[in-house]
Design an enzyme around this catalytic site. Structure first.
Site, short mmCIF file in Angstrom:
data_model
loop_
_atom_site.label_atom_id
_atom_site.label_comp_id
_atom_site.label_asym_id
_atom_site.label_seq_id
_atom_site.Cartn_x
_atom_site.Cartn_y
_atom_site.Cartn_z
N HIS A 83 22.09 13.01 8.14
CA HIS A 83 23.12 13.01 7.11
C HIS A 83 23.52 14.44 6.76
CE1 HIS A 83 21.76 8.81 5.46
NE2 HIS A 83 22.31 8.76 6.67
N TYR B 231 20.95 8.97 -5.18
CA TYR B 231 19.96 9.10 -6.25
C TYR B 231 20.72 8.85 -7.55
CZ TYR B 231 16.83 11.59 -2.98
OH TYR B 231 16.01 11.95 -1.93
N PRO C 10 7.64 11.50 -5.34
CA PRO C 10 8.47 11.39 -4.13
C PRO C 10 9.95 11.75 -4.30
CG PRO C 10 7.91 9.22 -4.98
CD PRO C 10 7.15 10.20 -5.79
N LYS D 247 9.25 15.52 -0.43
CA LYS D 247 8.59 16.74 0.06
C LYS D 247 7.19 16.55 0.63
CE LYS D 247 11.68 19.78 -0.49
NZ LYS D 247 12.48 19.02 0.48
N TYR E 297 16.26 20.94 -1.06
CA TYR E 297 16.19 19.58 -0.54
C TYR E 297 15.98 19.58 0.98
CZ TYR E 297 17.16 14.60 -0.12
OH TYR E 297 17.06 13.25 0.15
P1 FAD Z 1 -1.86 10.60 4.27
O1 FAD Z 1 -0.58 10.13 4.83
O2 FAD Z 1 -2.37 9.99 3.02
O3 FAD Z 1 -2.94 10.44 5.41
C1 FAD Z 1 -4.33 10.56 5.15
C2 FAD Z 1 -5.09 9.75 6.18
O4 FAD Z 1 -6.49 9.93 5.93
C3 FAD Z 1 -4.81 8.26 6.04
O5 FAD Z 1 -4.47 7.70 7.30
C4 FAD Z 1 -6.11 7.69 5.48
O6 FAD Z 1 -6.37 6.37 5.92
C5 FAD Z 1 -7.11 8.69 6.00
N1 FAD Z 1 -8.38 8.72 5.22
C6 FAD Z 1 -8.51 8.58 3.88
N2 FAD Z 1 -9.81 8.58 3.54
C7 FAD Z 1 -10.50 8.74 4.70
C8 FAD Z 1 -11.88 8.81 5.02
N3 FAD Z 1 -12.82 8.66 4.07
N4 FAD Z 1 -12.22 8.97 6.30
C9 FAD Z 1 -11.29 9.07 7.28
N5 FAD Z 1 -9.98 9.01 7.04
C10 FAD Z 1 -9.59 8.85 5.77
N6 FAD Z 1 7.25 12.68 1.81
C11 FAD Z 1 8.32 13.26 2.40
O7 FAD Z 1 8.16 14.35 2.96
N7 FAD Z 1 9.56 12.68 2.42
C12 FAD Z 1 9.79 11.49 1.81
O8 FAD Z 1 10.91 10.96 1.88
C13 FAD Z 1 8.71 10.86 1.12
N8 FAD Z 1 8.87 9.68 0.52
C14 FAD Z 1 7.81 9.04 0.00
C15 FAD Z 1 8.01 7.80 -0.59
C16 FAD Z 1 6.93 7.12 -1.13
C17 FAD Z 1 7.16 5.79 -1.79
C18 FAD Z 1 5.62 7.68 -1.06
C19 FAD Z 1 4.44 6.94 -1.61
C20 FAD Z 1 5.41 8.91 -0.47
C21 FAD Z 1 6.50 9.61 0.05
N9 FAD Z 1 6.34 10.86 0.64
C22 FAD Z 1 7.41 11.50 1.18
C23 FAD Z 1 5.01 11.49 0.70
C24 FAD Z 1 4.28 11.28 2.04
O9 FAD Z 1 4.21 9.91 2.33
C25 FAD Z 1 2.87 11.90 1.97
O10 FAD Z 1 2.94 13.16 1.37
C26 FAD Z 1 2.25 12.02 3.36
O11 FAD Z 1 1.82 10.77 3.82
C27 FAD Z 1 1.05 12.98 3.36
O12 FAD Z 1 0.47 13.03 4.62
P2 FAD Z 1 -1.09 13.34 4.79
O13 FAD Z 1 -1.36 13.27 6.25
O14 FAD Z 1 -1.42 14.56 4.05
O15 FAD Z 1 -1.84 12.18 4.00
C1 DHB Z 2 13.03 8.06 0.79
C2 DHB Z 2 11.94 8.47 0.09
C3 DHB Z 2 12.07 9.49 -0.82
O1 DHB Z 2 10.99 9.91 -1.52
C4 DHB Z 2 13.28 10.11 -1.05
O2 DHB Z 2 13.37 11.09 -1.96
C5 DHB Z 2 14.38 9.70 -0.33
C6 DHB Z 2 14.25 8.66 0.61
C7 DHB Z 2 12.89 6.96 1.77
O3 DHB Z 2 11.81 6.36 1.84
O4 DHB Z 2 13.84 6.68 2.52
#
Ligand code: FAD
Ligand code: DHB
Length: 395
Positions: A72, A203, A295, A299, A387
């Site tokens: 986009h 948004y 979220p 980020k 952003y």
């Molecule tokens: P996680 O994805 O949490 O991965 C951690 C992994 O460790 C998991 O697979 C878990 O099972 C594993 N784990 C946990 N405990 C243990 C253990 N004891 N032993 C072994 N493994 C373990 N971010 C963006 O950049 N853009 C977005 O648009 C965005 N939208 C979002 C929308 C929503 C609704 C949500 C909830 C989050 C959003 N985020 C977004 C944030 C993003 O999803 C997280 O920041 C991202 O998943 C972080 O990655 P990570 O690998 O650090 O952690």
């Molecule tokens: C989505 C998630 C977000 O946190 C955001 O700011 C925009 C879009 C998504 O899941 O598509």
């Protein structure tokens, strides 16, 4: 078992790190406590920064993303019944907002890593960290939850296990400072089988609360509603969800939101959190294990990607040249970028959500803020550059 870098967690942080290390000729082993099907089925992020897309391409895992993503050129801020477009592409000198689901990123990374013969132990139990301040730190775990206790001896451990994992608590309590802000609201997210209602993300700040319209494909849409932090998904029938979405996304020009069957829904709470330091002995935290953002700024995943890029570079300098300087600066370098993303995520959240603790004065300030960022070029440039993502440069 012996490896160079033991990685806890197969989320975006852990998987992106293992790919970079592989490219650098450094061995790693991932231990993950959920099954492959579970991690590939968890619905979360959707928006990727240009730097994350570039990293996926550099790692050779970006081909499906480049084919199936939406690129986009802007997004919309909607308030007082009117939409205001932020032309990100023009304001940032040609950058895009990439929409590609997190679980698709995970599938691409797992598939490529397994095809390279990479070691990922899924479905492990009782993961614990040991001897972090020694030359040979260790991860212990049980394969398939109740198998024999295994020990993985490492040079370094990367704690990529998200907010609730065991890595952060393995840093002695007295040595870490945790900064936190909890928000009084959460997000109810849905996936619906419906055609696209808008060519770009919307948004919306509405009297009844925040709403976000995003997409996944021409047939599947992702939408979010601000709800009370303690709300229960059982209180939200599909009819109630659609009714709120229609209300909160309405415009004076008669915007039409297209409905479809809802096939996934859930509520997530919202917090801002930073752990300082992100490193202790031979343990390095990355991604949600070290910091959480609400979220609204999209980020979290992108911060995980920038942490592990710097970590991989530090490990490469150690293995190729015996230099530890980059690793020693890990916390300082990462936290500079993290705090700016924390700032932006909090500002976006505060600007867009309806806060019922706010006085009428504060509500007017919020609307003035929205008016300012959509009418001043200087403010729009600042919003757009945050952003799409501040540079992933490491000084
Ligand atoms: P996680 O994805 O949490 O991965 C951690 C992994 O460790 C998991 O697979 C878990 O099972 C594993 N784990 C946990 N405990 C243990 C253990 N004891 N032993 C072994 N493994 C373990 N971010 C963006 O950049 N853009 C977005 O648009 C965005 N939208 C979002 C929308 C929503 C609704 C949500 C909830 C989050 C959003 N985020 C977004 C944030 C993003 O999803 C997280 O920041 C991202 O998943 C972080 O990655 P990570 O690998 O650090 O952690
Ligand atoms: C989505 C998630 C977000 O946190 C955001 O700011 C925009 C879009 C998504 O899941 O598509």
């Amino acid at each position: 078992m012996r490896t160079q870098v033991g990685i806890i967690g197969a989320g975006p942080a852990g998987l992106l790190l293992s790919h970079q290390l592989h490219q650098m000729g450094i061995e790693s082993v991932i231990v993950e406590n959920r099954t492959q099907a579970e991690i590939e089925g968890t619905i979360r992020a959707g928006v990727l920064e240009q730097g994350t897309v570039d990293l996926m391409n550099r790692l050779g895992v970006g081909s499906r993303l480049m084919k199936e993503s939406y690129f986009h050129e802007g997004f919309e801020l909607r308030f007082k019944g009117k939409g205001h477009r932020i032309n990100v592409h023009e304001l940032t000198g040609g950058k895009y907002v990439t929409v590609y689901a997190q679980h698709e990123v995970i599938k691409d990374l797992v598939d490529a890593r397994l095809r390279q013969g990479g070691a990922i132990h899924f479905n492990v139990g009782e993961v614990s960290l040991h001897d972090l301040d020694s030359e040979l730190p260790k991860i212990r775990f049980r394969q398939d939850k109740e198998g024999e206790l295994q020990e993985l001896v490492c040079d370094y451990i990367a704690g990529c296990d998200g907010f609730h994992g065991p890595s952060r608590p393995a840093i002695p309590h007295s040595l870490r400072t945790e900064y936190q802000k909890i928000y009084p609201f959460g997000w109810l997210g849905i996936l619906t089988e419906a055609p696209v209602s808008s060519p770009e993300l919307i948004y919306s700040n509405h009297e009844r609360g925040f709403a976000l319209l995003s997409t996944r494909s021409s047939k599947i849409q992702r939408l979010y509603l601000q709800v009370d932090a303690k709300d229960d998904i059982a209180n939200w029938s599909d009819d109630r969800i659609w009714s709120e979405l229609h209300n909160r996304l309405e415009t004076k020009e008669g915007f039409r939101l297209i409905e479809g069957p809802i096939f996934q829904k859930g509520i997530v709470s919202m917090r801002s959190f930073v752990c300082d330091p992100m490193q202790y002995g031979k343990l390095f935290l990355a991604g949600d294990a070290a910091h959480i953002v609400p979220p609204t700024g999209a980020k979290g995943l992108n911060l995980a990607a920038s942490d592990v890029q710097y970590l991989a570079r530090g490990l490469d300098a150690y293995y190729k040249r015996g230099q530890t300087e980059l690793l020693e600066r890990y916390t300082d370098v990462c936290l500079r970028r993290v705090w700016k993303a924390e700032r932006f995520s909090m500002v976006m959240t505060t600007m867009l959500h309806r806060n019922h603790d706010h006085s009428p004065f504060e509500r007017q300030i919020q609307l003035a803020e929205l008016d300012y960022v959509t009418s001043s070029r200087a403010a729009s440039v600042s919003l757009a550059e945050n952003y799409v993502g501040l540079p992933m440069e490491y000084h």
